[in-house]
Design a protein around this motif. Sequence first.
Motif, PDB file in Angstrom:
ATOM      1  N   LYS A 226      -0.688  11.269 -45.694  1.00 46.62           N
ATOM      2  CA  LYS A 226      -1.399  12.532 -45.903  1.00 46.62           C
ATOM      3  C   LYS A 226      -0.896  13.606 -44.950  1.00 46.62           C
ATOM      4  O   LYS A 226      -0.717  14.770 -45.335  1.00 46.62           O
ATOM      5  CB  LYS A 226      -2.906  12.315 -45.724  1.00 46.62           C
ATOM      6  N   GLN A 227      -0.664  13.223 -43.709  1.00 47.56           N
ATOM      7  CA  GLN A 227      -0.175  14.168 -42.710  1.00 47.56           C
ATOM      8  C   GLN A 227       1.236  14.632 -43.046  1.00 47.56           C
ATOM      9  O   GLN A 227       1.577  15.817 -42.901  1.00 47.56           O
ATOM     10  CB  GLN A 227      -0.190  13.503 -41.325  1.00 47.56           C
ATOM     11  N   ALA A 228       2.078  13.713 -43.523  1.00 47.77           N
ATOM     12  CA  ALA A 228       3.471  14.049 -43.812  1.00 47.77           C
ATOM     13  C   ALA A 228       3.615  14.900 -45.063  1.00 47.77           C
ATOM     14  O   ALA A 228       4.452  15.804 -45.125  1.00 47.77           O
ATOM     15  CB  ALA A 228       4.295  12.767 -43.952  1.00 47.77           C
ATOM     16  N   VAL A 229       2.811  14.615 -46.065  1.00 45.61           N
ATOM     17  CA  VAL A 229       2.954  15.281 -47.365  1.00 45.61           C
ATOM     18  C   VAL A 229       2.227  16.615 -47.406  1.00 45.61           C
ATOM     19  O   VAL A 229       2.709  17.590 -48.009  1.00 45.61           O
ATOM     20  CB  VAL A 229       2.461  14.348 -48.492  1.00 45.61           C
ATOM     21  N   GLN A 230       1.038  16.660 -46.815  1.00 46.37           N
ATOM     22  CA  GLN A 230       0.245  17.906 -46.770  1.00 46.37           C
ATOM     23  C   GLN A 230      -0.002  18.473 -48.162  1.00 46.37           C
ATOM     24  O   GLN A 230       0.139  19.674 -48.409  1.00 46.37           O
ATOM     25  CB  GLN A 230       0.952  18.942 -45.896  1.00 46.37           C
ATOM     26  N   ASN A 231      -0.364  17.579 -49.089  1.00 44.62           N
ATOM     27  CA  ASN A 231      -0.659  18.014 -50.449  1.00 44.62           C
ATOM     28  C   ASN A 231      -1.787  17.153 -51.002  1.00 44.62           C
ATOM     29  O   ASN A 231      -1.579  15.986 -51.321  1.00 44.62           O
ATOM     30  CB  ASN A 231       0.581  17.884 -51.336  1.00 44.62           C
ATOM     31  N   PRO A 232      -3.005  17.694 -51.111  1.00 46.06           N
ATOM     32  CA  PRO A 232      -4.145  16.883 -51.551  1.00 46.06           C
ATOM     33  C   PRO A 232      -4.028  16.368 -52.979  1.00 46.06           C
ATOM     34  O   PRO A 232      -4.741  15.438 -53.362  1.00 46.06           O
ATOM     35  CB  PRO A 232      -5.337  17.846 -51.410  1.00 46.06           C
ATOM     36  N   SER A 233      -3.132  16.932 -53.782  1.00 48.01           N
ATOM     37  CA  SER A 233      -2.971  16.455 -55.163  1.00 48.01           C
ATOM     38  C   SER A 233      -1.944  15.333 -55.271  1.00 48.01           C
ATOM     39  O   SER A 233      -1.664  14.848 -56.378  1.00 48.01           O
ATOM     40  CB  SER A 233      -2.571  17.612 -56.084  1.00 48.01           C
ATOM     41  N   PHE A 234      -1.386  14.897 -54.145  1.00 47.58           N
ATOM     42  CA  PHE A 234      -0.428  13.788 -54.132  1.00 47.58           C
ATOM     43  C   PHE A 234      -1.221  12.483 -54.165  1.00 47.58           C
ATOM     44  O   PHE A 234      -2.050  12.209 -53.302  1.00 47.58           O
ATOM     45  CB  PHE A 234       0.428  13.870 -52.873  1.00 47.58           C
ATOM     46  N   ILE A 235      -0.962  11.662 -55.168  1.00 48.56           N
ATOM     47  CA  ILE A 235      -1.713  10.426 -55.378  1.00 48.56           C
ATOM     48  C   ILE A 235      -1.306   9.366 -54.359  1.00 48.56           C
ATOM     49  O   ILE A 235      -0.117   9.131 -54.133  1.00 48.56           O
ATOM     50  CB  ILE A 235      -1.481   9.886 -56.806  1.00 48.56           C
ATOM     51  N   ILE A 236      -2.290   8.722 -53.749  1.00 46.47           N
ATOM     52  CA  ILE A 236      -2.039   7.532 -52.928  1.00 46.47           C
ATOM     53  C   ILE A 236      -2.758   6.376 -53.597  1.00 46.47           C
ATOM     54  O   ILE A 236      -3.960   6.439 -53.876  1.00 46.47           O
ATOM     55  CB  ILE A 236      -2.528   7.707 -51.481  1.00 46.47           C
ATOM     56  N   SER A 237      -2.004   5.322 -53.888  1.00 39.86           N
ATOM     57  CA  SER A 237      -2.569   4.149 -54.550  1.00 39.86           C
ATOM     58  C   SER A 237      -2.103   2.893 -53.833  1.00 39.86           C
ATOM     59  O   SER A 237      -1.193   2.931 -53.003  1.00 39.86           O
ATOM     60  CB  SER A 237      -2.155   4.102 -56.026  1.00 39.86           C
ATOM     61  N   VAL A 238      -2.729   1.769 -54.178  1.00 37.83           N
ATOM     62  CA  VAL A 238      -2.432   0.498 -53.511  1.00 37.83           C
ATOM     63  C   VAL A 238      -2.392  -0.615 -54.548  1.00 37.83           C
ATOM     64  O   VAL A 238      -3.245  -0.675 -55.441  1.00 37.83           O
ATOM     65  CB  VAL A 238      -3.495   0.175 -52.440  1.00 37.83           C
ATOM     66  N   LYS A 239      -1.396  -1.483 -54.439  1.00 39.27           N
ATOM     67  CA  LYS A 239      -1.393  -2.735 -55.191  1.00 39.27           C
ATOM     68  C   LYS A 239      -1.940  -3.799 -54.257  1.00 39.27           C
ATOM     69  O   LYS A 239      -1.352  -4.086 -53.209  1.00 39.27           O
ATOM     70  CB  LYS A 239       0.020  -3.094 -55.655  1.00 39.27           C
ATOM     71  N   LEU A 240      -3.065  -4.400 -54.609  1.00 44.28           N
ATOM     72  CA  LEU A 240      -3.819  -5.268 -53.707  1.00 44.28           C
ATOM     73  C   LEU A 240      -4.042  -6.638 -54.335  1.00 44.28           C
ATOM     74  O   LEU A 240      -4.440  -6.736 -55.494  1.00 44.28           O
ATOM     75  CB  LEU A 240      -5.177  -4.626 -53.394  1.00 44.28           C
ATOM     76  N   ASN A 241      -3.801  -7.673 -53.556  1.00 44.75           N
ATOM     77  CA  ASN A 241      -4.141  -9.013 -54.020  1.00 44.75           C
ATOM     78  C   ASN A 241      -5.646  -9.183 -54.107  1.00 44.75           C
ATOM     79  O   ASN A 241      -6.376  -8.848 -53.171  1.00 44.75           O
ATOM     80  CB  ASN A 241      -3.585 -10.068 -53.054  1.00 44.75           C
ATOM     81  N   SER A 242      -6.101  -9.731 -55.226  1.00 39.32           N
ATOM     82  CA  SER A 242      -7.506 -10.106 -55.330  1.00 39.32           C
ATOM     83  C   SER A 242      -7.754 -11.376 -54.526  1.00 39.32           C
ATOM     84  O   SER A 242      -8.764 -11.505 -53.830  1.00 39.32           O
ATOM     85  CB  SER A 242      -7.870 -10.354 -56.797  1.00 39.32           C
ATOM     86  N   GLN A 243      -6.818 -12.300 -54.641  1.00 41.20           N
ATOM     87  CA  GLN A 243      -6.818 -13.537 -53.872  1.00 41.20           C
ATOM     88  C   GLN A 243      -5.372 -13.986 -53.738  1.00 41.20           C
ATOM     89  O   GLN A 243      -4.515 -13.589 -54.524  1.00 41.20           O
ATOM     90  CB  GLN A 243      -7.611 -14.658 -54.562  1.00 41.20           C
ATOM     91  N   GLU A 244      -5.102 -14.836 -52.750  1.00 42.83           N
ATOM     92  CA  GLU A 244      -3.756 -15.400 -52.614  1.00 42.83           C
ATOM     93  C   GLU A 244      -3.683 -16.834 -53.130  1.00 42.83           C
ATOM     94  O   GLU A 244      -2.591 -17.372 -53.269  1.00 42.83           O
ATOM     95  CB  GLU A 244      -3.292 -15.328 -51.164  1.00 42.83           C
ATOM     96  N   PHE A 245      -4.831 -17.447 -53.379  1.00 38.33           N
ATOM     97  CA  PHE A 245      -4.883 -18.808 -53.915  1.00 38.33           C
ATOM     98  C   PHE A 245      -4.153 -19.807 -53.010  1.00 38.33           C
ATOM     99  O   PHE A 245      -3.592 -20.796 -53.480  1.00 38.33           O
ATOM    100  CB  PHE A 245      -4.299 -18.859 -55.340  1.00 38.33           C
ATOM    101  N   ILE A 246      -4.159 -19.521 -51.709  1.00 37.57           N
ATOM    102  CA  ILE A 246      -3.545 -20.378 -50.695  1.00 37.57           C
ATOM    103  C   ILE A 246      -4.534 -20.490 -49.547  1.00 37.57           C
ATOM    104  O   ILE A 246      -5.148 -19.491 -49.160  1.00 37.57           O
ATOM    105  CB  ILE A 246      -2.224 -19.772 -50.181  1.00 37.57           C
ATOM    106  N   PRO A 247      -4.719 -21.680 -48.978  1.00 38.17           N
ATOM    107  CA  PRO A 247      -5.647 -21.821 -47.838  1.00 38.17           C
ATOM    108  C   PRO A 247      -5.292 -20.847 -46.717  1.00 38.17           C
ATOM    109  O   PRO A 247      -4.139 -20.744 -46.304  1.00 38.17           O
ATOM    110  CB  PRO A 247      -5.433 -23.279 -47.400  1.00 38.17           C
ATOM    111  N   GLY A 248      -6.295 -20.107 -46.259  1.00 40.06           N
ATOM    112  CA  GLY A 248      -6.075 -19.124 -45.206  1.00 40.06           C
ATOM    113  C   GLY A 248      -5.595 -17.782 -45.710  1.00 40.06           C
ATOM    114  O   GLY A 248      -5.423 -16.847 -44.934  1.00 40.06           O
ATOM    115  N   GLY A 249      -5.372 -17.675 -47.028  1.00 38.54           N
ATOM    116  CA  GLY A 249      -4.951 -16.406 -47.613  1.00 38.54           C
ATOM    117  C   GLY A 249      -6.139 -15.505 -47.887  1.00 38.54           C
ATOM    118  O   GLY A 249      -7.308 -15.892 -47.721  1.00 38.54           O
ATOM    119  N   LEU A 250      -5.854 -14.290 -48.310  1.00 40.32           N
ATOM    120  CA  LEU A 250      -6.911 -13.333 -48.614  1.00 40.32           C
ATOM    121  C   LEU A 250      -7.793 -13.882 -49.735  1.00 40.32           C
ATOM    122  O   LEU A 250      -7.294 -14.407 -50.735  1.00 40.32           O
ATOM    123  CB  LEU A 250      -6.283 -12.008 -49.051  1.00 40.32           C
ATOM    124  N   CYS A 251      -9.097 -13.756 -49.580  1.00 41.59           N
ATOM    125  CA  CYS A 251     -10.039 -14.216 -50.607  1.00 41.59           C
ATOM    126  C   CYS A 251     -10.693 -13.006 -51.265  1.00 41.59           C
ATOM    127  O   CYS A 251     -10.554 -11.867 -50.803  1.00 41.59           O
ATOM    128  CB  CYS A 251     -11.096 -15.135 -49.993  1.00 41.59           C
TER     129      CYS A 251
END
Length: 421
Positions: A226-251
């Motif tokens: 946000k600081q670098a772009v300085q444009n509120p209409s610039f989309i920021i999105s994330v690809k996020l794991n719902s789970q990792e299906f591995i012990p100790g992974g994100l649940c």
Amino acid sequence: MFDPVELLRQPVTFPFSGRTAKNRFLKSAMSERLATFSTLDPRGRGQPTEELVRLYETWAKGDIGIIVTGNIQIKKDHLEATGWNTIIDRDLPSVYLQEWTDVARAAKSQGSLVIGQLNHPGRQVSINIQPYPEAPSDVEQPSTGGVLFGRPTPLTKDGIKDIVNRFAYAASVLHKAGFDGVQLHVAHGYLLSQFLAKRTNMRTDEYGGSLKNRAQILLEIIAAIKQAVQNPSFIISVKLNSQEFIPGGLCIEESIMVAQLLEIAGVDFIEVSGGAYEQIIRSSRDKPYTAETREGYFVEYSEILRSHLNLSKVIATGGFQTSRGMADAISRGAADIIGLARPLTAEPLLVRDILRGEKNGAKGDKFPESPMLRFMASATQIAEIGNGQNITDFDNAFHVARFIAKMQKEIPAAMSEALFS
């Protein structure tokens, strides 16, 4: 009965940027491998090619609401795969602004929003590319499908600050090139997901321990963009794991908490995924998220995630085959947008054809149960599209048999055993 096409052609407006996608389809990121590459000289890596431009010109003709590029690497010597990744690195002789402008223009030529996915592999980089990977902690990536990985060096605080700045710098280049936004890759076992997971983040400083601490680098990157772009209409999105299906992974419970932090940080949309690289050679029948018979590998998780958010949009990607299955996920509140990946390498104009009522689903294939084989087949189709060639029809058993025979000859023996046994 509702009309699936009417639902899928609805526009979607994002809450923080105010930008609007023309329909409910997203082309999910796939590594294109259509950039320059030099084994010996990292300075000869990462430049977008005319084949990459042609690829996105083709997808643009498919009337897709949002087009997300393959993962753009932020360090020239830390790559997610051997060869031909696109790279935006301030240490390269050029950031290839004109070339990225050409890619953006091609992808946006028919009214799609174009999002550049940014990534750092962390420990998940082949030892042939980087024998000294960097990661949250010195937890080594297990060998997978014949690919070996070096033992990672834990990032110092200065190293983390450098990573944050590199993500922001890459986003600023894409903004100058005309991209509508970026997507941070926080899934599939790459660096940012390594920070989130307890099994790969053993830190005791402000970047480890509690989930909020483990998410700190991600939040700092968003603020830096946000600081670098300085444009509120610039989309920021994330690809996020719902789970990792591995012990100790994100649940899933942790994923919900991270998603809520992302919403507070102003993330327009979250694309829900799951799993990690070390799982990709498994049969899809072994994966927990295929237990449901309905379409969409991660629909049950996207539905849970969406119920805990108020503003950020949720994208469900993976496993969709029919327009009715896609529309069903939207109508019951499991997702705001449907992400497609491999179906769009077999049929780049699939979305257009669905919205015109000319097709009601994606073409199938005749592959045996092997996710890796399908990834490799899609990579072949991507190269064919980029080179202006006819796309191989893997719904044809002869073409599948010929492709498998070719792969058995070309790939390393260890990977061949994992794929074909």
